[in-house]
Enzyme design. Sequence first.
Site, short mmCIF file in Angstrom:
data_model
loop_
_atom_site.label_atom_id
_atom_site.label_comp_id
_atom_site.label_asym_id
_atom_site.label_seq_id
_atom_site.Cartn_x
_atom_site.Cartn_y
_atom_site.Cartn_z
N TYR A 1 -2.35 11.89 -45.17
CA TYR A 1 -1.84 13.39 -45.28
C TYR A 1 -2.50 14.02 -46.39
CZ TYR A 1 1.84 11.90 -42.06
OH TYR A 1 2.61 11.20 -40.99
N ASP B 1 11.36 20.58 -47.99
CA ASP B 1 10.41 21.50 -47.66
C ASP B 1 10.75 22.74 -47.84
OD1 ASP B 1 11.64 21.75 -45.40
OD2 ASP B 1 10.25 20.64 -44.20
#
Length: 232
Positions: free
Chosen positions: A80, A94
């Site tokens: 990622y 997030d």
Amino acid sequence: MTAEELQSGYVFLLDKPLDWTSFQAVNKMKYKLKREFNLPKKFKIGHAGTLDPRATGLLIVCCGKFTKKIPEIQDAPKEYWTEIKIGVQTESYDTEKPEILQQSIDHIAEEQVREILGKFVGEIEQKPPVYSAIKIDGQRAYNLARAGEEVEMKSRKTTIFYIKDIKVDFPLISFTVGCSKGTYIRSLAHDIGQDLGVGAYLTQLRRTKIGDYTVENATTDFLENEYKFENL
């Protein structure tokens, strides 16, 4: 490509857009294929590893007999590209939830950041985010959390193979991370913030690899009228 070939097995490499669920992407692909090739109602199709709605990047979709390969693909290492913001947190780890618990980062140095990141390479213990798809007593954790219920997440072992390409531009830190199946990058971001003593959350996440498959070979054409495919 023919209906017979699809049912014999194909894997599609999709570049999932922001704010799409993995389920929505699979359904879009299923609809297109069934419409184009007049496939039966029981045509098999599924993805090999969920991507959060707030993440983009590689989503592998298997169809026909290749759905049997999903567990094998899911077990492969992942990579990622990651961006986190330090000095502040969110409940979801997030951008889904608003910023809370802001702290000064004036005392944080780039050398300290790089040292902390290095400590996460190897086998680590992490708790999945409360806002995750893990099932608790038959219900998704994120549904319980959004309903205001207390959710206790159990720690699990995972492995970080590498953290590289680190860039520090306070309050943002970006890097590429390679990890094993089951790693939550949101939890990694949160834990990095805790070790720095100022908090952190994930601002951007893009999956770039699953095993030997890369996002460079993926497509967003499934959003329109065409699609690429790769024969396993």
